[in-house]
Design an enzyme around this catalytic site. Structure first.
Site, PDB file in Angstrom:
ATOM      1  N   ARG B  51       0.838  -1.199   0.000  1.00 48.44           N
ATOM      2  CA  ARG B  51       0.000   0.000   0.000  1.00 48.44           C
ATOM      3  C   ARG B  51       0.870   1.246   0.000  1.00 48.44           C
ATOM      4  O   ARG B  51       2.023   1.202   0.416  1.00 48.44           O
ATOM      5  CB  ARG B  51      -0.827   0.062   1.291  1.00 48.44           C
ATOM      6  N   ASP B  53       0.264   5.391   1.414  1.00 49.36           N
ATOM      7  CA  ASP B  53      -0.673   6.223   2.175  1.00 49.36           C
ATOM      8  C   ASP B  53      -1.213   7.394   1.346  1.00 49.36           C
ATOM      9  O   ASP B  53      -0.666   7.703   0.285  1.00 49.36           O
ATOM     10  CB  ASP B  53       0.041   6.800   3.410  1.00 49.36           C
ATOM     11  N   ARG B 198       9.447   7.458   6.019  1.00 49.56           N
ATOM     12  CA  ARG B 198       9.141   8.809   6.480  1.00 49.56           C
ATOM     13  C   ARG B 198       9.765   9.086   7.854  1.00 49.56           C
ATOM     14  O   ARG B 198      10.206  10.217   8.129  1.00 49.56           O
ATOM     15  CB  ARG B 198       7.625   9.027   6.509  1.00 49.56           C
TER      16      ARG B 198
END
Lengths: 247, 247
Positions: B51, B53, B198
């Protein structure tokens, strides 16, 4: 009252254009709303060097407004930016003479138009550059550009949707810059008619791809007929780059 | 049935993320809708390498699906792209062995993270790069990056919102590239935990700006405690760049 001159940058993608309108998000609308908040509910009218259409960007749009507030010029950008959406930013402010007018004092403008020629429709460039996946001959476009420079009646390169009567303008410079699959057209002139840069670019692309011969330009200018020139290139590739003022 | 592997590029700005959800525009949702149309109303499930975000971009996301249609691989991209919004584009398709799985066959991934350090909040970069207007020491960040390379338990660099138990991953490469006011962090590894890139980037920026000392990295890794590492850098700067498969 102080007259404040601002240099403004915006990503035009999500705007219905520069000029305020009852329904639709506009650059003028956002800036006047921010200034009204700073002025405690008092309306402040903003004057720009000119309008830009929906989807057209600006790196150096210029506007002015009058304010009774004694905010030092270097503090104005943050004061306004704090109340603006992130797709508009005030870059610089200065206090100018009350005779200055963002539109009427302008002596010229630079527009840039971005094109990419890759076969792939790059999602990251879709709002910022015109996807034109054809082979372009730089020499033909440069030859045609030379014939556009100078003082001409640009009726053939102006949208029919205009009230302006005098269509004589002077183009001082057209340069075409290419690197990898990107092209940038730079236009400097004393003024541009409605859609003029987009029609000039559309015509230069038609010349580069061989649809129009480079020496047709003179005949297109002489015809003073919009239907003779090329298509209007899309808004997304266009940037109001700089506005020039004498002194 | 043919198994089709696709390389997909998307501007994640206007998506609620990759994974399909009842309310919210998703990449998976758009692609499955397009495939359903191509398959005359039949559902086609798409499997991605992982996935991404909301707001995270992809230049080389990989997915696969099965189809009974006999479309040649080079015609698949246009067939799907014609039914997709312009912020998603299929770059390439190929027919692969039915043992191929976009997620389970992946042997590694490359992520890139873009940062710009100019004082000015550039409207054109707001969705595509993290605005971090501070001076950064490249040597400190490079020293810290060296200490992150290798096989470690990355619990300190993983969001608490995860069900994954084994938090040991191998980072093969971290390189930092700078030009003018832009920085790009490149991360290659066998797998990345939730928010790991991140948090790694947020921590490297804290090191570059002097908030954390470069040799703290070892202690942060050993602590296995998310609160020891730096902030999670925003989604907008992150790009899933490539997915690696053996052979």
């Amino acid at each position: 009252m102080n007259r404040i001159k601002c240099i403004v940058c915006y990503d035009g993608t999500a705007f219905a254009g520069y000029q305020i309108q009852p329904n639709g998000r506009t650059i003028q609308g956002c800036i006047e709303k921010a200034l009204k908040m700073i002025h405690k509910g008092q309306d402040v009218k903003v004057f720009a060097s000119g309008r830009t259409d929906a989807g057209v960007h600006a790196v150096g749009q210029v506007l002015h407004f009058d304010s009774p507030l004694r905010i030092p010029p270097h503090k104005w950008p943050n004061a306004i930016n704090g109340l603006l959406p992130r797709d508009i930013r005030i870059k610089e402010c200065e206090i100018v003479d009350s005779s200055f007018h963002a539109r009427f004092s302008a002596s010229g403008k630079e527009y840039r138009y971005k094109v990419h020629t890759s076969a792939f429709q790059d999602p990251f460039r879709r709002n910022f550059s015109y996807h034109y996946p054809y082979k372009l001959d730089m020499k033909w476009m440069e030859e045609a550009a030379k014939n556009l420079i100078g003082t001409h009646d640009f009726t053939s390169f102006c949208s029919a949707k205009t009230d302006v009567e005098d269509k004589v303008r002077t183009i001082e410079q057209i340069s075409i810059h290419s690197s990898q699959d990107e092209l940038e057209f730079h236009f400097i002139g004393n003024g541009f008619l409605y859609n003029m840069v987009r029609i000039l670019t559309g015509s230069l692309l038609d010349i580069g791809s061989g649809k129009i011969s480079p020496n047709e330009i003179k005949r297109i200018l002489e015809a003073k007929n919009r239907s003779m020139a090329g298509k209007t290139a899309p808004a997304a590739g266009l940037y109001l780059w700089r506005v020039f003022y004498d002194n």
